[in-house]
Design a protein around this motif. Structure first.
Motif, mmCIF file in Angstrom:
data_model
loop_
_atom_site.group_PDB
_atom_site.id
_atom_site.type_symbol
_atom_site.label_atom_id
_atom_site.label_comp_id
_atom_site.label_asym_id
_atom_site.label_seq_id
_atom_site.Cartn_x
_atom_site.Cartn_y
_atom_site.Cartn_z
ATOM 1 N N LYS A 198 56.369 66.292 26.647
ATOM 2 C CA LYS A 198 55.026 65.696 26.718
ATOM 3 C C LYS A 198 54.719 64.896 25.453
ATOM 4 N N ALA A 199 55.115 65.435 24.300
ATOM 5 C CA ALA A 199 54.832 64.749 23.043
ATOM 6 C C ALA A 199 55.534 63.391 22.987
ATOM 7 N N PHE A 200 56.789 63.357 23.364
ATOM 8 C CA PHE A 200 57.505 62.070 23.355
ATOM 9 C C PHE A 200 56.983 61.136 24.443
ATOM 10 N N ARG A 216 53.675 56.008 12.265
ATOM 11 C CA ARG A 216 54.666 56.923 12.842
ATOM 12 C C ARG A 216 53.943 58.247 13.018
ATOM 13 N N ILE A 217 54.172 58.886 14.147
ATOM 14 C CA ILE A 217 53.515 60.161 14.420
ATOM 15 C C ILE A 217 54.568 61.246 14.622
ATOM 16 N N ILE A 218 54.443 62.298 13.802
ATOM 17 C CA ILE A 218 55.345 63.442 13.890
ATOM 18 C C ILE A 218 54.540 64.648 14.352
ATOM 19 N N MET A 219 54.991 65.273 15.412
ATOM 20 C CA MET A 219 54.407 66.534 15.836
ATOM 21 C C MET A 219 55.046 67.611 14.965
ATOM 22 N N ASP A 231 56.858 59.972 17.517
ATOM 23 C CA ASP A 231 58.106 59.402 17.006
ATOM 24 C C ASP A 231 59.119 60.476 16.630
ATOM 25 N N ALA A 232 58.624 61.684 16.349
ATOM 26 C CA ALA A 232 59.518 62.789 15.989
ATOM 27 C C ALA A 232 58.795 64.102 16.272
ATOM 28 N N TYR A 233 59.578 65.161 16.396
ATOM 29 C CA TYR A 233 59.055 66.483 16.701
ATOM 30 C C TYR A 233 59.730 67.464 15.766
ATOM 31 N N LYS A 244 63.336 59.807 6.771
ATOM 32 C CA LYS A 244 64.386 58.795 6.592
ATOM 33 C C LYS A 244 64.815 58.227 7.946
ATOM 34 N N LYS A 245 64.940 59.109 8.926
ATOM 35 C CA LYS A 245 65.322 58.672 10.273
ATOM 36 C C LYS A 245 64.295 57.695 10.844
ATOM 37 N N LEU A 246 63.023 57.918 10.513
ATOM 38 C CA LEU A 246 61.948 57.046 10.987
ATOM 39 C C LEU A 246 61.781 55.815 10.106
ATOM 40 N N ASP A 247 62.542 55.743 9.023
ATOM 41 C CA ASP A 247 62.532 54.606 8.093
ATOM 42 C C ASP A 247 61.138 54.340 7.526
ATOM 43 N N ILE A 248 60.478 55.413 7.062
ATOM 44 C CA ILE A 248 59.148 55.225 6.495
ATOM 45 C C ILE A 248 59.041 55.684 5.046
ATOM 46 N N LEU A 249 60.117 56.145 4.470
ATOM 47 C CA LEU A 249 60.061 56.513 3.058
ATOM 48 C C LEU A 249 60.040 55.258 2.202
#
Length: 135
Positions: A101-103, A86-89, A108-110, A125-130
């Protein structure tokens, strides 16, 4: 969880590491080229990253180009069953063009600075990676 943080501003990388180190091992780099190299190295070691946090304004290669490079590498390796992080800016830039541009490049999130630990955790939590015990 393995986490890569690409941030050239030391106080920001320190805060992000402090927020995230309770969830896993954090690797810090200061520019986009080092982020791509760390990503490739993690794949060679057979581990990969679960989460990558990218600032947009970094030397040598900005966060958007870094994101694009990582997603292109993943596309080439699709048949190798490598996990996709998952990639968060994580950036101070909140202009619509940067977000779009990022999306478009596959984030996956900004998350806009300044942010709180609660906002970061809500994003995770929204990305379900915890990890399950953290939710």
């Amino acid at each position: 969880m393995k986490i890569l943080i690409a941030e050239d501003h030391h106080p920001s990388s320190y805060v992000l590491k402090k927020f995230l180190e309770i969830y896993g091992e954090c690797t810090l780099v200061e520019n986009g080229m080092d982020a791509v190299n760390s990503f490739l190295q993690s794949l060679k070691e057979g581990e990969g990253f679960d989460l990558i946090c990218l600032d947009i304004l970094m030397p040598k290669m900005d966060g958007l180009k870094t994101l694009q490079s990582i997603r292109k590498i993943q596309e080439k390796m699709k048949n190798e069953n490598k996990k996709e992080p998952r990639i968060i800016m994580v950036t101070a830039l909140e202009e619509t063009d940067n977000i779009y541009k990022a999306f478009e490049e596959g984030c996956d999130a900004y998350l806009v600075k300044p942010y709180t630990k609660e906002k970061l955790e809500a994003t995770l939590k929204k990305l379900d990676i915890l990890p399950k015990e953290s939710t």
